[in-house]
Design a protein around this motif. Structure first.
Motif, mmCIF file in Angstrom:
data_model
loop_
_atom_site.group_PDB
_atom_site.id
_atom_site.type_symbol
_atom_site.label_atom_id
_atom_site.label_comp_id
_atom_site.label_asym_id
_atom_site.label_seq_id
_atom_site.Cartn_x
_atom_site.Cartn_y
_atom_site.Cartn_z
ATOM 1 N N ALA A 1 0.834 -1.202 0.000
ATOM 2 C CA ALA A 1 0.000 0.000 0.000
ATOM 3 C C ALA A 1 0.869 1.253 0.000
ATOM 4 O O ALA A 1 0.617 2.202 -0.759
ATOM 5 C CB ALA A 1 -0.942 -0.008 1.202
ATOM 6 N N MET A 2 1.893 1.265 0.827
ATOM 7 C CA MET A 2 2.789 2.426 0.874
ATOM 8 C C MET A 2 3.520 2.608 -0.450
ATOM 9 O O MET A 2 3.700 3.732 -0.916
ATOM 10 C CB MET A 2 3.797 2.281 2.021
ATOM 11 N N ALA A 3 3.926 1.501 -1.073
ATOM 12 C CA ALA A 3 4.634 1.577 -2.355
ATOM 13 C C ALA A 3 3.754 2.220 -3.423
ATOM 14 O O ALA A 3 4.252 2.909 -4.312
ATOM 15 C CB ALA A 3 5.069 0.180 -2.803
ATOM 16 N N SER A 4 2.441 2.018 -3.319
ATOM 17 C CA SER A 4 1.536 2.624 -4.303
ATOM 18 C C SER A 4 1.006 3.976 -3.845
ATOM 19 O O SER A 4 0.086 4.524 -4.442
ATOM 20 C CB SER A 4 0.386 1.669 -4.633
ATOM 21 N N GLY A 5 1.595 4.523 -2.766
ATOM 22 C CA GLY A 5 1.260 5.876 -2.332
ATOM 23 C C GLY A 5 0.037 5.999 -1.453
ATOM 24 O O GLY A 5 -0.472 7.100 -1.237
ATOM 25 N N GLN A 6 -0.448 4.881 -0.921
ATOM 26 C CA GLN A 6 -1.638 4.919 -0.077
ATOM 27 C C GLN A 6 -1.279 5.067 1.392
ATOM 28 O O GLN A 6 -0.273 4.542 1.849
ATOM 29 C CB GLN A 6 -2.453 3.636 -0.246
ATOM 30 N N GLY A 7 -2.144 5.757 2.130
ATOM 31 C CA GLY A 7 -2.019 5.826 3.573
ATOM 32 C C GLY A 7 -2.532 4.530 4.180
ATOM 33 O O GLY A 7 -3.211 3.742 3.515
ATOM 34 N N ILE A 8 -2.238 4.301 5.445
ATOM 35 C CA ILE A 8 -2.592 3.055 6.116
ATOM 36 C C ILE A 8 -3.325 3.372 7.414
ATOM 37 O O ILE A 8 -2.916 4.271 8.148
ATOM 38 C CB ILE A 8 -1.328 2.251 6.486
ATOM 39 N N THR A 9 -4.375 2.620 7.697
ATOM 40 C CA THR A 9 -5.043 2.679 8.991
ATOM 41 C C THR A 9 -5.198 1.260 9.499
ATOM 42 O O THR A 9 -5.754 0.416 8.805
ATOM 43 C CB THR A 9 -6.435 3.342 8.887
ATOM 44 N N LEU A 10 -4.693 0.984 10.683
ATOM 45 C CA LEU A 10 -4.827 -0.325 11.319
ATOM 46 C C LEU A 10 -5.786 -0.191 12.491
ATOM 47 O O LEU A 10 -5.590 0.653 13.361
ATOM 48 C CB LEU A 10 -3.486 -0.830 11.838
ATOM 49 N N ILE A 11 -6.824 -1.017 12.489
ATOM 50 C CA ILE A 11 -7.817 -1.001 13.559
ATOM 51 C C ILE A 11 -8.088 -2.442 13.957
ATOM 52 O O ILE A 11 -8.406 -3.263 13.094
ATOM 53 C CB ILE A 11 -9.131 -0.341 13.098
ATOM 54 N N PRO A 12 -7.979 -2.787 15.233
ATOM 55 C CA PRO A 12 -8.258 -4.158 15.657
ATOM 56 C C PRO A 12 -9.720 -4.527 15.373
ATOM 57 O O PRO A 12 -10.607 -3.676 15.422
ATOM 58 C CB PRO A 12 -8.008 -4.149 17.167
ATOM 59 N N GLU A 13 -9.964 -5.806 15.086
ATOM 60 C CA GLU A 13 -11.312 -6.255 14.761
ATOM 61 C C GLU A 13 -12.288 -6.078 15.908
ATOM 62 O O GLU A 13 -13.471 -5.892 15.693
ATOM 63 C CB GLU A 13 -11.295 -7.714 14.305
ATOM 64 N N ASN A 14 -11.826 -6.152 17.151
ATOM 65 C CA ASN A 14 -12.739 -6.020 18.282
ATOM 66 C C ASN A 14 -13.000 -4.565 18.675
ATOM 67 O O ASN A 14 -13.704 -4.305 19.640
ATOM 68 C CB ASN A 14 -12.239 -6.820 19.487
ATOM 69 N N ALA A 15 -12.444 -3.612 17.918
ATOM 70 C CA ALA A 15 -12.642 -2.196 18.213
ATOM 71 C C ALA A 15 -14.069 -1.783 17.891
ATOM 72 O O ALA A 15 -14.684 -2.298 16.961
ATOM 73 C CB ALA A 15 -11.666 -1.349 17.399
ATOM 74 N N GLU A 16 -14.593 -0.866 18.676
ATOM 75 C CA GLU A 16 -15.903 -0.297 18.388
ATOM 76 C C GLU A 16 -15.703 1.031 17.672
ATOM 77 O O GLU A 16 -14.944 1.880 18.120
ATOM 78 C CB GLU A 16 -16.698 -0.077 19.679
ATOM 79 N N LEU A 17 -16.420 1.183 16.565
ATOM 80 C CA LEU A 17 -16.287 2.382 15.753
ATOM 81 C C LEU A 17 -17.510 3.273 15.905
ATOM 82 O O LEU A 17 -18.620 2.794 16.145
ATOM 83 C CB LEU A 17 -16.151 2.005 14.274
ATOM 84 N N THR A 18 -17.305 4.558 15.699
ATOM 85 C CA THR A 18 -18.424 5.489 15.605
ATOM 86 C C THR A 18 -19.020 5.340 14.208
ATOM 87 O O THR A 18 -18.419 4.713 13.325
ATOM 88 C CB THR A 18 -17.961 6.938 15.804
ATOM 89 N N THR A 19 -20.156 5.938 13.981
ATOM 90 C CA THR A 19 -20.762 5.870 12.651
ATOM 91 C C THR A 19 -19.883 6.570 11.616
ATOM 92 O O THR A 19 -19.798 6.123 10.476
ATOM 93 C CB THR A 19 -22.178 6.484 12.639
ATOM 94 N N VAL A 20 -19.207 7.629 12.013
ATOM 95 C CA VAL A 20 -18.306 8.332 11.084
ATOM 96 C C VAL A 20 -17.145 7.420 10.695
ATOM 97 O O VAL A 20 -16.800 7.292 9.515
ATOM 98 C CB VAL A 20 -17.785 9.651 11.712
ATOM 99 N N GLN A 21 -16.540 6.757 11.671
ATOM 100 C CA GLN A 21 -15.419 5.863 11.399
ATOM 101 C C GLN A 21 -15.848 4.680 10.536
ATOM 102 O O GLN A 21 -15.149 4.313 9.590
ATOM 103 C CB GLN A 21 -14.810 5.356 12.715
ATOM 104 N N ALA A 22 -16.993 4.072 10.857
ATOM 105 C CA ALA A 22 -17.479 2.921 10.091
ATOM 106 C C ALA A 22 -17.781 3.327 8.652
ATOM 107 O O ALA A 22 -17.476 2.593 7.714
ATOM 108 C CB ALA A 22 -18.718 2.335 10.757
ATOM 109 N N ALA A 23 -18.367 4.508 8.467
ATOM 110 C CA ALA A 23 -18.658 5.000 7.117
ATOM 111 C C ALA A 23 -17.360 5.190 6.334
ATOM 112 O O ALA A 23 -17.290 4.861 5.142
ATOM 113 C CB ALA A 23 -19.448 6.304 7.179
#
Length: 149
Positions: A61-83
């Motif tokens: 992903a970095m080689a193709s110029g993309q940013g990265i976000t790592l979030i654990p599967e058991n994390a709870e997201l807000t509606t903004v984050q999930a969207a």
């Protein structure tokens, strides 16, 4: 919530990531751990198979110029984050939640969605899209529309 976000890399970081992925690919074997020797510190690091695979994906992903976000599967997201994870609008996500397509819970007035549930929905939608595309190709081939088997 343990989350890590790295903005899109600059040109130098992309180049380093591309080279690192190519080198790592020479040694990485699917579903096998990897021992890395660190020459500066005269030590070794044992990487579990899952970490090697994840590292390859991150470098790609970095080689193709993309940013990265790592979030654990058991994390709870807000509606903004999930969207953001699904790359949809917040109102569209809320519609999905209210239709029961993605489980959620309420904390006061706020909805919380498990990352695992968001990814399960994304996987199901991706599979459905793939199936529809396969059917379209099969139909086009059957009707001799320029697609050969």
């Amino acid at each position: 919530m343990l989350a890590y976000r790295h903005r899109p890399p600059n040109e130098e970081e992309s180049s380093i990531a591309r080279n690192s992925k190519q080198l790592l690919a020479q040694y990485a074997r699917e579903n096998e751990s990897l021992t890395v020797h660190v020459t500066d510190q005269e030590g070794t690091i044992e990487l579990p198979a899952g970490a090697v695979s994840l590292l390859m994906d991150i470098l790609g992903a970095m080689a193709s110029g993309q940013g990265i976000t790592l979030i654990p599967e058991n994390a709870e997201l807000t509606t903004v984050q999930a969207a953001e994870v699904l790359n949809v609008s917040r109102p569209f996500l809320i519609k999905l939640l209210e239709e029961g397509k993605i489980p959620y819970r309420k904390v006061g007035k706020h909805r919380r969605i498990l990352m695992e549930d968001v990814m399960n929905y994304k996987h199901a939608i991706d599979e459905e899209r793939e199936s529809i595309l396969d059917q379209l190709v099969a139909d086009a081939q059957e009707q001799n529309m320029g697609y050969e088997k």
